[in-house]
Design an enzyme around this catalytic site. Structure first.
Site, PDB file in Angstrom:
ATOM      1  N   GLU A 171       0.322 -19.056  25.770  1.00 25.39           N
ATOM      2  CA  GLU A 171       1.305 -18.533  26.733  1.00 25.39           C
ATOM      3  C   GLU A 171       0.890 -17.210  27.373  1.00 25.39           C
ATOM      4  OE1 GLU A 171       2.297 -16.195  23.043  1.00 25.39           O
ATOM      5  OE2 GLU A 171       1.487 -18.189  23.512  1.00 25.39           O
ATOM      6  N   HIS A 211      -2.506 -18.037  21.421  1.00 21.45           N
ATOM      7  CA  HIS A 211      -1.469 -17.668  22.387  1.00 21.45           C
ATOM      8  C   HIS A 211      -1.753 -18.321  23.741  1.00 21.45           C
ATOM      9  CE1 HIS A 211       0.720 -14.624  20.038  1.00 21.45           C
ATOM     10  NE2 HIS A 211      -0.464 -14.295  19.534  1.00 21.45           N
ATOM     11  N   CYS A 219       1.310 -18.440  16.559  1.00 19.79           N
ATOM     12  CA  CYS A 219       0.602 -17.344  15.890  1.00 19.79           C
ATOM     13  C   CYS A 219       1.224 -17.052  14.520  1.00 19.79           C
ATOM     14  CB  CYS A 219       0.568 -16.106  16.785  1.00 19.79           C
ATOM     15  SG  CYS A 219      -0.708 -14.907  16.279  1.00 19.79           S
TER      16      CYS A 219
END
Length: 305
Positions: A237, A235, A142
């Site tokens: 994750e 993202h 990001c």
């Protein structure tokens, strides 16, 4: 194989409840193999949440990983107890003479600022320069992806008229790459950002390879230096409830907050989100560890250059 983590890290107990095999430092001392050394520079406000998200993904590998956490000397986080930072994190200055097989640099809540206006930009810039000679492969996530592309290649970022917020379909542009081994033709990725880097700027730079993008969310993943650097604008994750928590937090303080797109079942925030990105996220991180960290790193970690 287990992950080796610092003793008493909160993520250990959280992940044990998910049947993920983790091993604290004390137990790991009995192991007679060299684990891969992974360092995480965690710039996100909620440190424990981000730690847990990343460790969950790193756990899906048969290789033993020795995970360390780096912090900035020039910035004190406001949302994480100082005791946690002192126990589990080390300043960059104390790590600059060490070498690591892999590194992850997270996003940060400063994306609407010019890079040079960020108070810790000089230290971040120093770390980025250091990573090129002390780490085999680095993932930039990001804001860190935008910052790394600016630092190394002069790629500008552009403000968006409204927040890119939701789960978006990504197209794979280089399916032969090992990072995409086992992927379907498309995959989903969460995004939550107010700025972007543009496709034309990436394609105009001969050292950069655009390997995934979206007609809606734009540039998704950029690779450089043969996989020694990956820049991820979203993202992967994120846990299932992260966008929900962010939506409810922002809705309470601003009047321009929109629903995260392609996230809630029937676009109804009273219903649970539809999790559509986790399988590919796990595969991406496993491929990164296997093909770009483990298979590229020298046996003697001091030989990294």
């Amino acid at each position: 194989m287990p992950l080796r983590l610092p003793d008493r890290l909160p993520a250990i107990e959280l992940l044990k409840h998910e049947n993920i095999f983790v091993m604290d430092t004390t137990r790991a001392h009995s192991q007679d193999i060299r684990p891969l050394r992974i360092v995480i520079l965690n710039l996100m406000p909620l440190k424990v949440t981000t730690e847990t998200d990343l460790i969950r993904l790193l756990s899906n590998t048969p290789l033993q990983l020795d995970i360390s956490f780096m912090k900035l000397r020039s910035h004190t986080p406001k949302n994480t107890p100082i005791e946690h930072m002192m126990m589990f994190y080390r300043d960059f200055d104390s790590m600059r003479h060490e070498k690591f097989d892999g590194m992850i640099v997270t996003g940060a809540p400063v994306e609407t600022m010019d890079y040079e206006q960020v108070s810790y930009w000089p230290e971040i810039s120093d770390i980025f320069t250091w990573a090129r000679t002390h780490v085999t492969s680095t993932l930039y996530i990001c804001w860190a992806a935008q910052a790394g592309l600016y630092q190394y290649y002069g790629i500008p970022k552009y403000g968006l008229p409204k927040k890119m917020f939701g789960i978006f379909t990504q197209n794979i542009l280089e399916p032969q790459l090992p990072i995409f081994r086992g992927f379907d033709d498309t995959f989903m990725m969460p995004h939550s950002r107010h700025s972007e880097v543009r496709r034309a700027d990436i394609l105009a730079h001969s050292e950069l390879k655009l390997i995934a993008d979206s007609p809606v969310s734009g540039v998704s993943i950029v690779m450089a230096r043969g996989g020694r650097e990956f820049y991820i604008t979203g993202h992967m994750e994120y846990a299932p409830g992260t966008l929900d928590a962010e939506y409810r937090r922002d809705k309470g303080i601003r009047n321009d907050v929109e629903l995260p797109r392609n996230y809630y079942r029937n676009d109804d925030p009273s219903l649970p989100p539809v999790v559509s990105w986790r399988a590919h996220a796990n595969l991406f991180y496993s491929n990164w560890i296997n093909y770009y960290v483990y298979q590229e790193t020298p046996y003697n970690i001091n030989d990294i250059s």
